[in-house]
Design a protein around this motif. Sequence first.
Motif, short mmCIF file in Angstrom:
data_model
loop_
_atom_site.label_atom_id
_atom_site.label_comp_id
_atom_site.label_asym_id
_atom_site.label_seq_id
_atom_site.Cartn_x
_atom_site.Cartn_y
_atom_site.Cartn_z
N LYS A 29 0.74 -1.19 -0.04
CA LYS A 29 0.28 0.08 -0.14
C LYS A 29 0.80 1.26 -0.28
N GLY A 30 1.82 1.40 0.73
CA GLY A 30 3.07 2.14 0.69
C GLY A 30 3.53 2.45 -0.44
N GLY A 31 3.86 1.70 -1.27
CA GLY A 31 4.41 1.80 -2.74
C GLY A 31 3.38 2.21 -3.43
N MET A 32 2.14 2.12 -3.53
CA MET A 32 0.97 2.45 -4.26
C MET A 32 0.96 3.84 -4.06
N ASP A 33 0.75 4.57 -2.82
CA ASP A 33 0.87 5.70 -2.51
C ASP A 33 1.83 6.42 -2.98
N THR A 34 2.95 6.23 -2.90
CA THR A 34 4.37 6.87 -3.48
C THR A 34 4.07 6.84 -5.00
N ALA A 35 3.71 5.72 -5.63
CA ALA A 35 3.46 5.95 -6.95
C ALA A 35 2.44 6.73 -7.48
N LYS A 36 1.29 6.97 -6.81
CA LYS A 36 0.38 7.81 -6.89
C LYS A 36 1.00 9.43 -6.88
N LYS A 37 1.71 9.44 -5.91
CA LYS A 37 2.19 10.91 -5.64
C LYS A 37 3.17 11.11 -6.74
#
Length: 78
Positions: A29-37
């Motif tokens: 989930k953290g990786g997905m949030d970082t990718a979105k940012k």
Amino acid sequence: MTILGFLISNPTLLAIMGGVVAVLVAYIKGGMDTAKKERAKREAEEAKARDIVDEVQSDVGAMSPDQVRAELAKRTRP
């Protein structure tokens, strides 16, 4: 007793497995949030670049052909 039965019946192993799964989910989930940012940042930079391109094209479009040739002649390498 099967391995799955042993894992399910042992509360310590069940708790450890749950913790491992929770850590993996948080990491993903953290990786997905970082990718979105990162995508949002890249899109903002691209929008800014498009604005600059539009401004330059507008400026060049307002110039006469002779002015464009003179500018290009100044900027080309000898």
